[in-house]
Design a protein around this motif. Sequence first.
Motif, short mmCIF file in Angstrom:
data_model
loop_
_atom_site.label_atom_id
_atom_site.label_comp_id
_atom_site.label_asym_id
_atom_site.label_seq_id
_atom_site.Cartn_x
_atom_site.Cartn_y
_atom_site.Cartn_z
N PRO A 23 0.81 -1.23 0.00
CA PRO A 23 0.00 0.00 0.00
C PRO A 23 0.84 1.28 0.00
CG PRO A 23 -0.19 -1.13 2.10
CD PRO A 23 0.56 -2.03 1.18
N SER A 24 1.99 1.26 0.66
CA SER A 24 2.82 2.47 0.67
C SER A 24 3.40 2.75 -0.71
CB SER A 24 3.93 2.35 1.71
OG SER A 24 4.78 1.27 1.42
N LEU A 25 3.72 1.70 -1.45
CA LEU A 25 4.22 1.89 -2.81
C LEU A 25 3.13 2.49 -3.69
CD1 LEU A 25 6.40 1.48 -4.98
CD2 LEU A 25 5.48 -0.82 -5.32
N ILE A 26 1.90 2.03 -3.52
CA ILE A 26 0.78 2.58 -4.29
C ILE A 26 0.62 4.06 -3.97
CG2 ILE A 26 -1.72 2.47 -4.65
CD1 ILE A 26 -0.23 0.12 -5.88
N GLU A 27 0.73 4.43 -2.70
CA GLU A 27 0.62 5.84 -2.32
C GLU A 27 1.70 6.69 -2.99
OE1 GLU A 27 -1.50 7.74 -0.50
OE2 GLU A 27 -2.83 6.00 -0.50
N ARG A 28 2.93 6.18 -3.00
CA ARG A 28 4.02 6.92 -3.64
C ARG A 28 3.80 7.05 -5.14
NH1 ARG A 28 7.59 3.71 -0.25
NH2 ARG A 28 8.23 2.59 -2.12
N MET A 29 3.29 5.97 -5.75
CA MET A 29 3.01 6.02 -7.18
C MET A 29 1.92 7.05 -7.50
SD MET A 29 3.32 2.00 -8.25
CE MET A 29 2.47 2.26 -9.78
N LEU A 30 0.89 7.09 -6.65
CA LEU A 30 -0.19 8.07 -6.87
C LEU A 30 0.32 9.49 -6.71
CD1 LEU A 30 -3.19 6.29 -5.12
CD2 LEU A 30 -2.87 6.67 -7.56
N GLU A 31 1.20 9.71 -5.74
CA GLU A 31 1.79 11.04 -5.56
C GLU A 31 2.63 11.42 -6.78
OE1 GLU A 31 3.94 10.94 -1.88
OE2 GLU A 31 2.12 10.59 -0.70
N ALA A 32 3.37 10.47 -7.32
CA ALA A 32 4.18 10.74 -8.52
C ALA A 32 3.27 11.07 -9.71
CB ALA A 32 5.07 9.55 -8.83
N LEU A 33 2.15 10.36 -9.83
CA LEU A 33 1.21 10.65 -10.91
C LEU A 33 0.61 12.05 -10.77
CD1 LEU A 33 -0.75 7.31 -11.40
CD2 LEU A 33 0.64 8.50 -13.10
N ARG A 34 0.30 12.44 -9.54
CA ARG A 34 -0.25 13.79 -9.32
C ARG A 34 0.74 14.87 -9.71
NH1 ARG A 34 -1.53 11.97 -4.04
NH2 ARG A 34 -3.43 10.77 -4.19
N ALA A 35 2.03 14.59 -9.56
CA ALA A 35 3.07 15.58 -9.87
C ALA A 35 3.35 15.66 -11.38
CB ALA A 35 4.35 15.24 -9.12
N MET A 36 2.93 14.66 -12.14
CA MET A 36 3.21 14.63 -13.58
C MET A 36 2.20 15.49 -14.33
SD MET A 36 3.94 10.56 -14.13
CE MET A 36 4.06 10.68 -15.91
N PRO A 37 2.63 16.09 -15.44
CA PRO A 37 1.67 16.82 -16.28
C PRO A 37 0.64 15.85 -16.86
CG PRO A 37 3.92 17.09 -17.10
CD PRO A 37 3.98 16.16 -15.95
N GLU A 38 -0.54 16.36 -17.13
CA GLU A 38 -1.62 15.52 -17.64
C GLU A 38 -1.24 14.82 -18.93
OE1 GLU A 38 -6.08 16.21 -19.27
OE2 GLU A 38 -5.58 17.21 -17.38
N SER A 39 -0.52 15.51 -19.80
CA SER A 39 -0.13 14.90 -21.08
C SER A 39 0.78 13.69 -20.85
CB SER A 39 0.57 15.92 -21.97
OG SER A 39 1.75 16.40 -21.35
N ALA A 40 1.66 13.76 -19.85
CA ALA A 40 2.55 12.63 -19.55
C ALA A 40 1.75 11.45 -19.00
CB ALA A 40 3.63 13.06 -18.57
N VAL A 41 0.75 11.73 -18.17
CA VAL A 41 -0.10 10.67 -17.63
C VAL A 41 -0.86 9.99 -18.76
CG1 VAL A 41 -2.02 10.15 -16.08
CG2 VAL A 41 -0.27 11.80 -15.39
N ARG A 42 -1.35 10.79 -19.72
CA ARG A 42 -2.05 10.22 -20.88
C ARG A 42 -1.11 9.33 -21.70
NH1 ARG A 42 -7.04 12.63 -21.81
NH2 ARG A 42 -7.27 14.66 -20.83
N GLN A 43 0.13 9.76 -21.87
CA GLN A 43 1.09 8.97 -22.63
C GLN A 43 1.38 7.64 -21.92
OE1 GLN A 43 4.38 11.64 -23.17
NE2 GLN A 43 3.52 12.50 -25.05
N VAL A 44 1.51 7.69 -20.61
CA VAL A 44 1.73 6.46 -19.84
C VAL A 44 0.53 5.53 -19.99
CG1 VAL A 44 1.97 5.51 -17.50
CG2 VAL A 44 3.35 7.48 -18.19
N GLY A 45 -0.66 6.08 -19.90
CA GLY A 45 -1.88 5.28 -20.08
C GLY A 45 -1.94 4.64 -21.45
N LEU A 46 -1.60 5.41 -22.48
CA LEU A 46 -1.60 4.87 -23.84
C LEU A 46 -0.56 3.77 -23.99
CD1 LEU A 46 -2.75 5.01 -26.68
CD2 LEU A 46 -1.10 6.81 -27.19
#
Length: 67
Positions: A23-46
């Motif tokens: 669970p702590s790793l998931i929290e850190r990953m979510l924090e990293a996602l929040r810090a990323m620009p939306e376009s980068a998150v979309r690229q990761v999703g794609l």
Amino acid sequence: MSTLLLALGLVMIVEGLAYALAPSLIERMLEALRAMPESAVRQVGLLIVVSGLILVWLAWQMGATFG
């Protein structure tokens, strides 16, 4: 329909294991996602979607049946 339910169940198992075991790793990953620009998150999703499609195609090539 049964193959779709199987795939959904497998995804839920993997996702649930991640939350249960790290669970702590998931929290850190979510924090990293929040810090990323939306376009980068979309690229990761794609990239994840394309990777999933490749895995499904490879499974099909190896003889898995869908339906």
